[in-house]
Each structure stands twice: as C-alpha cells, then as structure tokens.
Design a protein around this motif. Structure first.
Motif, PDB file in Angstrom:
ATOM      1  N   ARG A 125       0.839  -1.214   0.000  1.00  0.00           N
ATOM      2  CA  ARG A 125       0.000   0.000   0.000  1.00  0.00           C
ATOM      3  C   ARG A 125       0.868   1.255   0.000  1.00  0.00           C
ATOM      4  O   ARG A 125       0.592   2.211  -0.714  1.00  0.00           O
ATOM      5  CB  ARG A 125      -0.931   0.003   1.228  1.00  0.00           C
ATOM      6  N   SER A 126       1.925   1.251   0.810  1.00  0.00           N
ATOM      7  CA  SER A 126       2.830   2.397   0.868  1.00  0.00           C
ATOM      8  C   SER A 126       3.432   2.660  -0.508  1.00  0.00           C
ATOM      9  O   SER A 126       3.456   3.800  -0.977  1.00  0.00           O
ATOM     10  CB  SER A 126       3.930   2.131   1.899  1.00  0.00           C
ATOM     11  N   TRP A 127       3.917   1.618  -1.152  1.00  0.00           N
ATOM     12  CA  TRP A 127       4.542   1.774  -2.464  1.00  0.00           C
ATOM     13  C   TRP A 127       3.526   2.253  -3.503  1.00  0.00           C
ATOM     14  O   TRP A 127       3.835   3.122  -4.321  1.00  0.00           O
ATOM     15  CB  TRP A 127       5.167   0.447  -2.902  1.00  0.00           C
ATOM     16  N   GLU A 128       2.311   1.709  -3.469  1.00  0.00           N
ATOM     17  CA  GLU A 128       1.291   2.123  -4.439  1.00  0.00           C
ATOM     18  C   GLU A 128       1.003   3.619  -4.322  1.00  0.00           C
ATOM     19  O   GLU A 128       0.887   4.320  -5.328  1.00  0.00           O
ATOM     20  CB  GLU A 128      -0.010   1.333  -4.225  1.00  0.00           C
ATOM     21  N   ILE A 129       0.893   4.102  -3.097  1.00  0.00           N
ATOM     22  CA  ILE A 129       0.608   5.523  -2.883  1.00  0.00           C
ATOM     23  C   ILE A 129       1.833   6.364  -3.228  1.00  0.00           C
ATOM     24  O   ILE A 129       1.735   7.374  -3.926  1.00  0.00           O
ATOM     25  CB  ILE A 129       0.127   5.767  -1.442  1.00  0.00           C
ATOM     26  N   GLY A 157       2.170   6.657  -6.898  1.00  0.00           N
ATOM     27  CA  GLY A 157       0.916   6.941  -7.587  1.00  0.00           C
ATOM     28  C   GLY A 157       0.804   8.325  -8.198  1.00  0.00           C
ATOM     29  O   GLY A 157      -0.149   8.615  -8.913  1.00  0.00           O
ATOM     30  N   GLY A 158       1.747   9.207  -7.924  1.00  0.00           N
ATOM     31  CA  GLY A 158       1.735  10.537  -8.521  1.00  0.00           C
ATOM     32  C   GLY A 158       1.163  11.605  -7.603  1.00  0.00           C
ATOM     33  O   GLY A 158       0.537  11.306  -6.587  1.00  0.00           O
ATOM     34  N   VAL A 159       1.406  12.856  -7.991  1.00  0.00           N
ATOM     35  CA  VAL A 159       0.886  14.031  -7.286  1.00  0.00           C
ATOM     36  C   VAL A 159       0.409  15.031  -8.334  1.00  0.00           C
ATOM     37  O   VAL A 159       0.719  14.914  -9.513  1.00  0.00           O
ATOM     38  CB  VAL A 159       1.960  14.702  -6.389  1.00  0.00           C
ATOM     39  N   ASP A 160      -0.342  16.030  -7.884  1.00  0.00           N
ATOM     40  CA  ASP A 160      -0.784  17.102  -8.757  1.00  0.00           C
ATOM     41  C   ASP A 160      -0.059  18.386  -8.381  1.00  0.00           C
ATOM     42  O   ASP A 160       0.040  18.725  -7.203  1.00  0.00           O
ATOM     43  CB  ASP A 160      -2.297  17.319  -8.634  1.00  0.00           C
ATOM     44  N   LEU A 161       0.450  19.073  -9.385  1.00  0.00           N
ATOM     45  CA  LEU A 161       1.096  20.374  -9.192  1.00  0.00           C
ATOM     46  C   LEU A 161       0.386  21.361 -10.095  1.00  0.00           C
ATOM     47  O   LEU A 161       0.520  21.300 -11.317  1.00  0.00           O
ATOM     48  CB  LEU A 161       2.586  20.306  -9.553  1.00  0.00           C
ATOM     49  N   GLY A 162      -0.414  22.221  -9.505  1.00  0.00           N
ATOM     50  CA  GLY A 162      -1.140  23.222 -10.279  1.00  0.00           C
ATOM     51  C   GLY A 162      -2.015  22.614 -11.362  1.00  0.00           C
ATOM     52  O   GLY A 162      -2.093  23.122 -12.464  1.00  0.00           O
ATOM     53  N   GLY A 163      -2.659  21.488 -11.060  1.00  0.00           N
ATOM     54  CA  GLY A 163      -3.536  20.837 -12.026  1.00  0.00           C
ATOM     55  C   GLY A 163      -2.822  19.895 -12.984  1.00  0.00           C
ATOM     56  O   GLY A 163      -3.468  19.247 -13.802  1.00  0.00           O
ATOM     57  N   GLN A 205       7.547  10.990   2.023  1.00  0.00           N
ATOM     58  CA  GLN A 205       7.742  10.849   3.462  1.00  0.00           C
ATOM     59  C   GLN A 205       6.430  10.557   4.171  1.00  0.00           C
ATOM     60  O   GLN A 205       6.405   9.831   5.160  1.00  0.00           O
ATOM     61  CB  GLN A 205       8.421  12.092   4.039  1.00  0.00           C
ATOM     62  N   GLY A 206       5.338  11.098   3.658  1.00  0.00           N
ATOM     63  CA  GLY A 206       4.024  10.809   4.234  1.00  0.00           C
ATOM     64  C   GLY A 206       3.668   9.337   4.141  1.00  0.00           C
ATOM     65  O   GLY A 206       3.095   8.763   5.081  1.00  0.00           O
ATOM     66  N   THR A 207       4.013   8.700   3.020  1.00  0.00           N
ATOM     67  CA  THR A 207       3.733   7.264   2.897  1.00  0.00           C
ATOM     68  C   THR A 207       4.599   6.469   3.862  1.00  0.00           C
ATOM     69  O   THR A 207       4.137   5.496   4.457  1.00  0.00           O
ATOM     70  CB  THR A 207       3.931   6.749   1.458  1.00  0.00           C
ATOM     71  N   PHE A 208       5.863   6.890   4.037  1.00  0.00           N
ATOM     72  CA  PHE A 208       6.738   6.201   4.989  1.00  0.00           C
ATOM     73  C   PHE A 208       6.220   6.368   6.417  1.00  0.00           C
ATOM     74  O   PHE A 208       6.253   5.434   7.212  1.00  0.00           O
ATOM     75  CB  PHE A 208       8.175   6.723   4.896  1.00  0.00           C
ATOM     76  N   ALA A 209       5.741   7.564   6.737  1.00  0.00           N
ATOM     77  CA  ALA A 209       5.209   7.820   8.076  1.00  0.00           C
ATOM     78  C   ALA A 209       3.983   6.956   8.345  1.00  0.00           C
ATOM     79  O   ALA A 209       3.809   6.435   9.459  1.00  0.00           O
ATOM     80  CB  ALA A 209       4.868   9.303   8.237  1.00  0.00           C
ATOM     81  N   LYS A 210       3.146   6.778   7.324  1.00  0.00           N
ATOM     82  CA  LYS A 210       1.959   5.938   7.513  1.00  0.00           C
ATOM     83  C   LYS A 210       2.351   4.479   7.681  1.00  0.00           C
ATOM     84  O   LYS A 210       1.762   3.760   8.491  1.00  0.00           O
ATOM     85  CB  LYS A 210       0.980   6.143   6.365  1.00  0.00           C
ATOM     86  N   ARG A 211       3.338   4.027   6.936  1.00  0.00           N
ATOM     87  CA  ARG A 211       3.791   2.638   7.125  1.00  0.00           C
ATOM     88  C   ARG A 211       4.368   2.470   8.524  1.00  0.00           C
ATOM     89  O   ARG A 211       4.155   1.445   9.168  1.00  0.00           O
ATOM     90  CB  ARG A 211       4.819   2.244   6.074  1.00  0.00           C
ATOM     91  N   ALA A 212       5.110   3.470   9.003  1.00  0.00           N
ATOM     92  CA  ALA A 212       5.650   3.398  10.363  1.00  0.00           C
ATOM     93  C   ALA A 212       4.509   3.327  11.381  1.00  0.00           C
ATOM     94  O   ALA A 212       4.593   2.583  12.368  1.00  0.00           O
ATOM     95  CB  ALA A 212       6.552   4.600  10.646  1.00  0.00           C
ATOM     96  N   ALA A 213       3.436   4.078  11.140  1.00  0.00           N
ATOM     97  CA  ALA A 213       2.276   4.029  12.036  1.00  0.00           C
ATOM     98  C   ALA A 213       1.634   2.642  12.004  1.00  0.00           C
ATOM     99  O   ALA A 213       1.206   2.129  13.046  1.00  0.00           O
ATOM    100  CB  ALA A 213       1.257   5.097  11.644  1.00  0.00           C
ATOM    101  N   VAL A 214       1.585   2.035  10.825  1.00  0.00           N
ATOM    102  CA  VAL A 214       1.060   0.670  10.733  1.00  0.00           C
ATOM    103  C   VAL A 214       1.931  -0.278  11.547  1.00  0.00           C
ATOM    104  O   VAL A 214       1.425  -1.102  12.308  1.00  0.00           O
ATOM    105  CB  VAL A 214       0.961   0.207   9.260  1.00  0.00           C
ATOM    106  N   LEU A 215       3.241  -0.166  11.404  1.00  0.00           N
ATOM    107  CA  LEU A 215       4.147  -1.051  12.143  1.00  0.00           C
ATOM    108  C   LEU A 215       3.971  -0.887  13.655  1.00  0.00           C
ATOM    109  O   LEU A 215       3.962  -1.874  14.393  1.00  0.00           O
ATOM    110  CB  LEU A 215       5.595  -0.800  11.735  1.00  0.00           C
TER     111      LEU A 215
END
Length: 185
Positions: A77-81, A84-90, A153-163
């Motif tokens: 899940r962490s890797w998929e997110i 998965g990409g981001v949006d910058l100004g549309g 870093q947000g995805t890593f932080a969420k995986r750390a929270a899961v752990l």
C-alpha cells in the motif's frame, strides 16, 4: 564467472534472489526457477516476503492476519501511494522511483548552475493525458521537490504508524492497515 547473489524485493512482495552467472554454472534450487537475461542466469524465488525480523519467508506459510502478512500488505500500500503521482497546479506528475530521481537531479542542477532560470521536466504522464513536458522555474521546481518529498515521506510515516499498530496489537487486519493509509495528514 563466479555467481554474484542479488536480492531484489519488488513492491508486490515478489522477491527475486538472483545468483548471476553463466547458465551452465547454475542449477535452480527447489522452489526456484531459472531465469535467463542478457546471457546470465539467475534463480527467482517467487512470492517470498521479508518478516519483521528480516528473514525471507514464504507468505503461504503465514497466518492471514499475522504481523508479517499485514506488514507485507502495508509495504505494498505504501509503495502504491508513493508511486501513484501528485498534482502540481492541475498537472499530474509521476512519482515512481525514477521520476523522484529526475526531480532530485533537476533541483540539483538548478542549485549548481546559477545561470539556469528554468528546466524542462518530463512529468512521466502519457502524451494522451496531456503535455508530458513542463517548463519549470527555479521556484516551481523547488515547489515540486517539496511536494514530492512530503508525499513520499508521508507514505513512509503511515507505514511506520502501521508497524507501531501491528506491534501494539491495535491493527489486526487489512482494514486496519487501510484505515491508516486513508487517514489524512
């Protein structure tokens, strides 16, 4: 040629333990298949994952709600997110590992060459989805770098929270893992 062993863990949990050498030098071990590429041979252990202790394990031997199984799911899940990409100004920007490296190199180039006012950047999106090339000013490039860095870093932080939840026993199934990744922040 002496075989060289490489461990490659893909985000899907598929693990390849590749012993590279001449095909005549290798015979696959039980549970492996011989893979040929560019004149080299390797063995692939399909479907293995890493346990919290760092050992490689066959997921079929793990209990469905075990810490190891849920950690593997969280890693996916962490890797998929993350990728998965981001949006910058549309504009959609790819965030796969290669794109993250290109963003870092563009920022480094602007940092090292003060004569550059902008860079051309490949967004990683297909032409059918829009213009894949953006012209980014110094500020826009730095903004993109910060956006992607915070996203990763947000995805890593969420995986750390899961752990932490797995270790504390507060996450006991995939729904608990999904809840962490769905939470804002």
């Amino acid at each position: 040629m002496d075989p060289v062993t490489l461990i490659v863990e893909l985000a899907t949990g598929l693990v390849l333990d590749v012993a590279c050498g001449a095909p005549s030098d290798l015979e696959p071990r039980p549970g492996c298949e011989l893979v040929l590429r560019d004149g080299l041979a390797g063995e692939a252990w399909k479907g293995w994952t890493r346990s919290p202790s760092g050992d490689w394990v066959d997921p079929s031997t793990l209990a469905p709600g075990s810490v190891e199984t849920l950690d593997s799911y969280a890693r996916l899940r962490s890797w998929e997110i993350e990728t998965g990409g981001v949006d910058l100004g549309g504009q959609r920007i790819a965030t796969d590992r290669s794109s993250q490296g290109m963003i870092d190199r563009a920022i480094n180039l602007l940092d090292k060459d003060a004569s550059l006012a902008q860079v051309e950047f490949d967004t990683g999106i297909p032409v059918s989805a829009g213009d894949p090339i953006l012209t980014l000013s110094r500020d826009a490039c730095l903004t993109l770098g910060l956006l992607v860095g915070r996203h990763v870093q947000g995805t890593f932080a969420k995986r750390a929270a899961v752990l932490r939840g797995l270790r504390a026993g507060t996450i006991t199934d995939r729904a608990g893992v999904d809840a962490v990744f769905a939470a804002g922040g």
